[in-house]
Design an enzyme around this catalytic site. Structure first.
Site, PDB file in Angstrom:
ATOM      1  CB  CYS A 106      29.374  72.960  -1.213  1.00  0.00           C
ATOM      2  SG  CYS A 106      28.021  73.708  -2.153  1.00  0.00           S
ATOM      3  CG  HIS A 205      31.387  76.857   0.272  1.00  0.00           C
ATOM      4  ND1 HIS A 205      32.450  76.375  -0.478  1.00  0.00           N
ATOM      5  CD2 HIS A 205      30.268  76.634  -0.458  1.00  0.00           C
ATOM      6  CE1 HIS A 205      31.989  75.890  -1.623  1.00  0.00           C
ATOM      7  NE2 HIS A 205      30.666  76.041  -1.641  1.00  0.00           N
ATOM      8  CD  GLU A 207      35.247  76.522   1.646  1.00  0.00           C
ATOM      9  OE1 GLU A 207      35.053  76.415   0.428  1.00  0.00           O
ATOM     10  OE2 GLU A 207      34.517  75.998   2.508  1.00  0.00           O
TER      11      GLU A 207
END
Length: 233
Positions: A106, A205, A207
């Protein structure tokens, strides 16, 4: 063989959930994550020891990047963290000439582009008037991967469903970077450097999507590249 050590940059004020998810995503592939934040002392000089001994680096998500870094006038109602900007730019300056693998997430993807001389759309809703206002950590946006890219070889051909937590995006590409993915509105969703080293930036994102195989593969590729880097000494 020791576990590769991968630094993860983040904000001191917030972003703990992102850090924990990134650390988990790296650990699932056998790496040890180290959190890197800007020093508390304002205007402190960068200490290269912060990144010494790393086998890989993640430039994480978070606040907007100061617009003056790419020659633009700041727009109102943005959160910036100048100390973190300085830290990440200095870390990239220190590591770029090595072959260390780097993943930008990001804000991190945007920072890679700025470091390489590119710029940003400060507000995608102004630059792309038809874009719906999607803001969610859940996979709700479809992104098309560019054929023949490193990213496509990692995630797979076609499209991938991602989350959307940004209001800025890459505009003019930095030197050596190419588009690796776009969404249906033409917004750049991923870039990658054309050199041999692993230097990939994604606008979403991954993660937060560790429960999805496609996004785990991205961290797996980073850890694999970090192992190779460590093995070369």
């Amino acid at each position: 063989m020791r576990r590769p050590v991968i630094g993860v940059t983040g904000g001191r004020r917030r972003g703990r959930i992102s850090w924990l998810c990134a650390a988990l995503s790296l650990r699932l592939h056998g790496a040890r994550a180290v959190r890197i934040t800007a020093p508390r002392t304002p205007h402190a000089r960068f200490d290269p020891a912060v990144v010494a001994g790393l086998d890989g680096l993640v430039i994480g998500g978070g606040d907007d990047i100061g617009a003056t870094l790419y020659g633009a006038e700041p727009v109102p109602d943005v959160w910036i963290d100048p100390a973190r900007d300085a830290l990440e730019l200095a870390a990239l300056e220190t590591l770029w000439r090595t072959e260390i693998p780097i993943l930008g997430i990001c804000r991190g993807s945007q920072m890679l582009n700025i470091f390489a001389g590119g710029n940003l759309h400060q507000d995608i809703y102004t630059a792309f008037e038809e874009v719906p206002r999607i803001h969610t950590p859940l996979p709700r946006k479809h992104v098309t991967l560019e054929p023949g890219t490193r990213l496509e070889s990692i995630i797979g051909k076609g499209t991938v469903t991602v989350n959307a937590l940004h209001h800025q995006s890459v505009d003019r590409l930095g030197d050596g970077f190419a588009v690796a993915a776009r969404d249906e509105f033409g917004i750049v969703q991923a870039t990658e450097h054309q050199g041999e080293a692993f230097r990939v930036g994604v606008q979403w994102h991954p993660e937060f999507l560790f429960y999805r195989r496609a996004h785990r593969r991205l961290f797996g590729a980073l850890v694999g590249a970090a192992r190779d880097y460590a093995a070369r000494g």
